[in-house]
Scaffold this motif. Structure first.
Motif, PDB file in Angstrom:
ATOM      1  N   THR A  74      41.353  35.942 -55.313  1.00  0.00           N
ATOM      2  CA  THR A  74      41.267  34.513 -55.034  1.00  0.00           C
ATOM      3  C   THR A  74      41.372  33.740 -56.342  1.00  0.00           C
ATOM      4  OG1 THR A  74      39.916  32.762 -54.007  1.00  0.00           O
ATOM      5  CG2 THR A  74      38.726  34.490 -55.182  1.00  0.00           C
ATOM      6  N   HIS A  75      41.801  32.483 -56.254  1.00  0.00           N
ATOM      7  CA  HIS A  75      41.689  31.594 -57.406  1.00  0.00           C
ATOM      8  C   HIS A  75      40.693  30.478 -57.109  1.00  0.00           C
ATOM      9  CE1 HIS A  75      45.214  30.073 -55.049  1.00  0.00           C
ATOM     10  NE2 HIS A  75      44.502  28.966 -55.119  1.00  0.00           N
ATOM     11  N   ASP A  76      39.899  30.651 -56.041  1.00  0.00           N
ATOM     12  CA  ASP A  76      38.894  29.671 -55.634  1.00  0.00           C
ATOM     13  C   ASP A  76      37.530  30.115 -56.162  1.00  0.00           C
ATOM     14  OD1 ASP A  76      37.052  28.037 -54.369  1.00  0.00           O
ATOM     15  OD2 ASP A  76      38.055  28.113 -52.418  1.00  0.00           O
ATOM     16  N   VAL A  77      37.125  29.571 -57.295  1.00  0.00           N
ATOM     17  CA  VAL A  77      35.890  30.009 -57.942  1.00  0.00           C
ATOM     18  C   VAL A  77      34.662  29.651 -57.120  1.00  0.00           C
ATOM     19  CG1 VAL A  77      35.601  27.912 -59.338  1.00  0.00           C
ATOM     20  CG2 VAL A  77      34.687  30.087 -60.165  1.00  0.00           C
ATOM     21  N   ASP A  78      34.714  28.567 -56.362  1.00  0.00           N
ATOM     22  CA  ASP A  78      33.561  28.194 -55.538  1.00  0.00           C
ATOM     23  C   ASP A  78      33.335  29.203 -54.421  1.00  0.00           C
ATOM     24  OD1 ASP A  78      32.820  25.655 -56.820  1.00  0.00           O
ATOM     25  OD2 ASP A  78      34.755  24.968 -56.082  1.00  0.00           O
ATOM     26  N   PHE A  79      34.417  29.628 -53.772  1.00  0.00           N
ATOM     27  CA  PHE A  79      34.304  30.656 -52.738  1.00  0.00           C
ATOM     28  C   PHE A  79      33.845  31.977 -53.341  1.00  0.00           C
ATOM     29  CE2 PHE A  79      36.545  34.306 -50.794  1.00  0.00           C
ATOM     30  CZ  PHE A  79      35.779  34.408 -49.642  1.00  0.00           C
ATOM     31  N   ALA A  80      34.428  32.367 -54.469  1.00  0.00           N
ATOM     32  CA  ALA A  80      34.054  33.639 -55.098  1.00  0.00           C
ATOM     33  C   ALA A  80      32.571  33.674 -55.424  1.00  0.00           C
ATOM     34  CB  ALA A  80      34.887  33.866 -56.357  1.00  0.00           C
ATOM     35  N   TYR A  81      32.061  32.580 -55.959  1.00  0.00           N
ATOM     36  CA  TYR A  81      30.642  32.513 -56.340  1.00  0.00           C
ATOM     37  C   TYR A  81      29.735  32.538 -55.104  1.00  0.00           C
ATOM     38  CZ  TYR A  81      26.285  30.733 -58.354  1.00  0.00           C
ATOM     39  OH  TYR A  81      24.975  30.580 -58.730  1.00  0.00           O
ATOM     40  N   ARG A  82      30.137  31.818 -54.067  1.00  0.00           N
ATOM     41  CA  ARG A  82      29.322  31.763 -52.848  1.00  0.00           C
ATOM     42  C   ARG A  82      29.298  33.103 -52.115  1.00  0.00           C
ATOM     43  NH1 ARG A  82      32.221  28.334 -50.406  1.00  0.00           N
ATOM     44  NH2 ARG A  82      33.284  29.672 -48.906  1.00  0.00           N
ATOM     45  N   TRP A  83      30.431  33.785 -52.097  1.00  0.00           N
ATOM     46  CA  TRP A  83      30.597  34.954 -51.231  1.00  0.00           C
ATOM     47  C   TRP A  83      30.365  36.284 -51.938  1.00  0.00           C
ATOM     48  CZ3 TRP A  83      34.154  38.927 -51.649  1.00  0.00           C
ATOM     49  CH2 TRP A  83      34.241  39.789 -50.558  1.00  0.00           C
ATOM     50  N   GLY A  84      30.787  36.413 -53.173  1.00  0.00           N
ATOM     51  CA  GLY A  84      30.851  37.722 -53.807  1.00  0.00           C
ATOM     52  C   GLY A  84      29.512  38.258 -54.275  1.00  0.00           C
TER      53      GLY A  84
END
Length: 287
Positions: free
Chosen positions: A197-207
């Motif tokens: 992903t290049h969506d840092v907000d999603f990566a931080y929320r989900w990963g």
């Protein structure tokens, strides 16, 4: 924790001479949610194609449970039954006229009997919210529905590792939420999920784990909860600090929220802020 998959100084040079990976070293722990962060061209897709053996390194080595990848045909078939890949563009992956035929393709190639294949197809379509779509022509589906059929086709193989290349791309907000819930269910079952992903907000929320890539290398790996300490690596990977982290830090600096807590989405930060008492006369937050 012993890595499930390791890349050791992996290089990949394409036939046209361009380089996809440059000495890429990475460890993926089992049963975790891994987010590969990086700008376009960072090597995320090339890395995913190596993980299930669709590409072979020009140099370096990949290891599965400590054993080097075996690129003989039978060994690759066994690997791909354990490590399933969902492409960014579903039209690259869909090969059959009907939904149920496409989802059944992988299980049939495993040599499973017809009854087991039917059970797996039905369960996989239900898992992606497409129960009852089995007889639909694939070309009549929307982009988001096609992407879910591709995911169902991989889930029907019952893999240990689920790889997804930019899974949120092209999906509207409700479908993104549905897909995120699906990924959470797979992770809760013990499936190791790896997505780019290049969506840092999603990566931080989900990963659970975040791996930052730039110029064909993994330049940093960190538990998501420690991402705040990776400002330089985020910048090198073409990423900003997640909005939730930045907002929380600013509110904590102003004494409006406690520092040291972990709030992984803007919604969570706002909920914490709303929970603070408000002074009746001045309208100011009390701390």
């Amino acid at each position: 924790m012993t890595p499930l998959i390791e890349l050791q100084a992996v290089e990949h040079v394409f036939a046209d001479g361009s380089t996809g990976l440059r000495g890429c070293t990475l460890s993926l722990a089992p049963g975790r949610r891994h987010a590969m962060l990086g700008a376009n061209g960072a090597g995320k897709t090339t890395l995913l194609l190596h993980l299930n053996g669709l590409l072979r390194p020009s140099a370096g080595q990949l290891r599965w449970n400590g054993r080097a990848y075996d690129y003989r045909r039978s060994a690759l078939a066994a690997l791909r039954s354990r490590v399933g890949l969902v492409f960014q563009n579903p039209d690259r992956q869909l090969i059959s006229a009907l939904v149920e035929e496409d989802v059944a393709f992988g299980p049939l190639n495993l040599g499973l009997d017809d009854a087991t294949v039917r059970e797996r197809v039905a369960a996989a379509l239900d898992a992606v919210g497409l129960g009852g779509f089995g007889r639909r022509p694939v070309h009549h589906l929307s982009f988001g529905q096609k992407k879910r059929v591709c995911i169902a086709g991989v889930l029907a193989m019952e893999p240990e590792v689920l790889l997804l290349d930019e899974p949120m791309a092209g999906l509207d907000a409700p479908m993104q939420a549905e897909l995120e819930a699906l990924l959470d269910r797979q992770a809760a079952r013990g499936v190791t999920v790896v997505l780019s992903t290049h969506d840092v907000d999603f990566a931080y929320r989900w990963g659970d784990e975040i791996h930052m890539m730039a110029a064909g290398r993994c330049i940093a790996s960190t538990p998501a909860l420690e991402l705040a300490s990776q400002r330089e690596a985020l910048h090198a990977a073409g990423q900003r600090m997640p909005h939730a982290l930045a907002l929380h830090a600013e509110l904590a600096k102003r004494g409006l929220l406690a520092a040291g807590t972990t709030l992984r989405s803007v919604d969570a930060v706002l909920a914490a802020l709303r929970a603070q008492p408000v002074h009746e006369h001045t309208g100011e937050f009390q701390t």
